[in-house]
Enzyme design. Structure first.
Site, PDB file in Angstrom:
ATOM      1  N   ARG A  78     -40.290   9.997  45.315  1.00 49.75           N
ATOM      2  CA  ARG A  78     -41.631  10.557  45.490  1.00 49.75           C
ATOM      3  C   ARG A  78     -41.830  11.764  44.580  1.00 49.75           C
ATOM      4  NH1 ARG A  78     -43.918   7.486  49.246  1.00 49.75           N
ATOM      5  NH2 ARG A  78     -42.506   6.576  50.777  1.00 49.75           N
ATOM      6  N   ASP A  79     -43.025  11.818  43.977  1.00 50.54           N
ATOM      7  CA  ASP A  79     -43.359  12.944  43.100  1.00 50.54           C
ATOM      8  C   ASP A  79     -43.399  14.234  43.926  1.00 50.54           C
ATOM      9  OD1 ASP A  79     -44.991  13.093  40.099  1.00 50.54           O
ATOM     10  OD2 ASP A  79     -45.058  14.845  41.426  1.00 50.54           O
ATOM     11  N   ILE A  80     -42.865  15.289  43.329  1.00 53.44           N
ATOM     12  CA  ILE A  80     -42.791  16.571  44.033  1.00 53.44           C
ATOM     13  C   ILE A  80     -44.181  17.167  44.257  1.00 53.44           C
ATOM     14  CG2 ILE A  80     -42.530  18.119  42.025  1.00 53.44           C
ATOM     15  CD1 ILE A  80     -40.142  19.389  43.581  1.00 53.44           C
ATOM     16  N   ASN A 136     -47.502   8.398  31.037  1.00 56.59           N
ATOM     17  CA  ASN A 136     -47.903   9.364  30.012  1.00 56.59           C
ATOM     18  C   ASN A 136     -46.840   9.379  28.914  1.00 56.59           C
ATOM     19  OD1 ASN A 136     -50.182  10.107  31.522  1.00 56.59           O
ATOM     20  ND2 ASN A 136     -48.979  11.570  32.722  1.00 56.59           N
ATOM     21  N   VAL A 145     -42.308  15.559  31.577  1.00 59.23           N
ATOM     22  CA  VAL A 145     -40.870  15.316  31.738  1.00 59.23           C
ATOM     23  C   VAL A 145     -40.499  14.197  30.774  1.00 59.23           C
ATOM     24  CG1 VAL A 145     -39.031  14.601  33.302  1.00 59.23           C
ATOM     25  CG2 VAL A 145     -40.906  16.022  34.170  1.00 59.23           C
ATOM     26  N   HIS A 149     -41.063   7.477  32.600  1.00 58.67           N
ATOM     27  CA  HIS A 149     -41.339   7.227  34.015  1.00 58.67           C
ATOM     28  C   HIS A 149     -42.712   6.602  34.170  1.00 58.67           C
ATOM     29  CE1 HIS A 149     -42.567  11.333  32.979  1.00 58.67           C
ATOM     30  NE2 HIS A 149     -43.577  11.171  33.822  1.00 58.67           N
ATOM     31  N   HIS A 151     -45.773   6.384  36.949  1.00 60.44           N
ATOM     32  CA  HIS A 151     -46.343   6.887  38.207  1.00 60.44           C
ATOM     33  C   HIS A 151     -46.948   5.705  38.951  1.00 60.44           C
ATOM     34  CE1 HIS A 151     -46.654  11.268  36.924  1.00 60.44           C
ATOM     35  NE2 HIS A 151     -46.525  10.688  35.747  1.00 60.44           N
TER      36      HIS A 151
HETATM   37  P1  5GP Z   1     -45.636  13.547  33.559  1.00 58.01           P
HETATM   38  O1  5GP Z   1     -46.563  14.743  33.512  1.00 58.01           O
HETATM   39  O2  5GP Z   1     -44.457  13.746  32.628  1.00 58.01           O
HETATM   40  O3  5GP Z   1     -46.317  12.238  33.370  1.00 58.01           O
HETATM   41  O4  5GP Z   1     -45.098  13.496  35.040  1.00 58.01           O
HETATM   42  C1  5GP Z   1     -44.013  14.231  35.484  1.00 58.01           C
HETATM   43  C2  5GP Z   1     -44.089  14.230  36.976  1.00 58.01           C
HETATM   44  O5  5GP Z   1     -42.837  14.623  37.468  1.00 58.01           O
HETATM   45  C3  5GP Z   1     -45.120  15.201  37.562  1.00 58.01           C
HETATM   46  O6  5GP Z   1     -46.063  14.480  38.349  1.00 58.01           O
HETATM   47  C4  5GP Z   1     -44.292  16.171  38.373  1.00 58.01           C
HETATM   48  O7  5GP Z   1     -44.927  16.545  39.576  1.00 58.01           O
HETATM   49  C5  5GP Z   1     -43.013  15.380  38.636  1.00 58.01           C
HETATM   50  N1  5GP Z   1     -41.816  16.203  38.762  1.00 58.01           N
HETATM   51  C6  5GP Z   1     -41.406  17.188  37.927  1.00 58.01           C
HETATM   52  N2  5GP Z   1     -40.249  17.720  38.349  1.00 58.01           N
HETATM   53  C7  5GP Z   1     -39.913  17.025  39.478  1.00 58.01           C
HETATM   54  C8  5GP Z   1     -38.800  17.117  40.362  1.00 58.01           C
HETATM   55  O8  5GP Z   1     -37.878  17.927  40.218  1.00 58.01           O
HETATM   56  N3  5GP Z   1     -38.785  16.255  41.405  1.00 58.01           N
HETATM   57  C9  5GP Z   1     -39.778  15.341  41.611  1.00 58.01           C
HETATM   58  N4  5GP Z   1     -39.671  14.544  42.669  1.00 58.01           N
HETATM   59  N5  5GP Z   1     -40.836  15.236  40.792  1.00 58.01           N
HETATM   60  C10 5GP Z   1     -40.895  16.064  39.732  1.00 58.01           C
END
Ligand code: 5GP
Ligand code: ZN
Length: 163
Positions: A78-80, A136, A145, A149, A151
């Protein structure tokens, strides 16, 4: 279960005792952190992960996350900072920076990842109503990140247009 700590053999209790009568007892729980550390070290080498990759650290259990699915190729958690009632991230266990660095050999892996996404959507009860899958890619794509990944977002009506 108790093992005897010897210079060469942790598991042969009988031989150890005769070789070293005062050997100190070591229990399996005491060895667990060392085993985890060793395994994560080996997986880091195999996947070329960088020490600073948060998703590699989640895959190797070094950082805690709410993991909802795990197999030998893919981990989902799950996303944080969820943006919807269901917000799950699906990642390949092996470090791949983004879609921009995918190779032809990764096609099976990515197909598998999307099949897992479909199964999780069903388990979350959002499959019938519909959901959104987002990847993304790169800075302009909003990637923050840099471990590939997807979503899985659902449980509410998504807004349009995107971008
Ligand atoms: P991006 O912006 O790269 O598409 O998405 C990265 C996602 O990773 C974000 O929605 C962010 O909330 C999530 N995220 C970043 N760090 C962590 C973490 O340590 N744990 C979890 N569960 N999600 C994370
Ligand atoms: Zn990584």
């Amino acid at each position: 279960m108790t093992l005897i700590c010897s210079d060469y053999n942790l598991f042969d209790r009988r031989r150890d005792r005769s070789a070293r009568p005062n050997g100190s007892p070591v229990s399996l729980p005491m060895l667990k952190p060392f085993a985890i550390h060793l395994l994560s070290h080996l997986s880091r080498i195999r996947s070329n992960m960088t020490d600073s990759c948060v998703f590699c650290s989640i895959v190797s259990n070094e950082i805690k996350a709410n993991v909802v699915y795990r197999d030998e190729q893919v981990t989902a958690f799950r996303d944080i900072h969820p943006v919807a009632p269901t917000h799950i991230l699906l990642v390949p266990n092996r470090h791949i920076e983004s879609v921009g660095t995918l190779e032809v050999e990764d096609e099976q892996l990515m197909g598998h990842l999307f099949t897992v996404a479909r199964k999780l959507a069903e388990e979350e009860g959002i499959a019938k109503g519909g959901y959104r899958l987002v990847t993304n890619t790169g800075a302009n794509g909003g990637q923050t990140v840099f471990h590939l990944h997807v979503h899985l977002i659902g449980g509410q009506r998504m807004r349009y247009p995107m971008g």
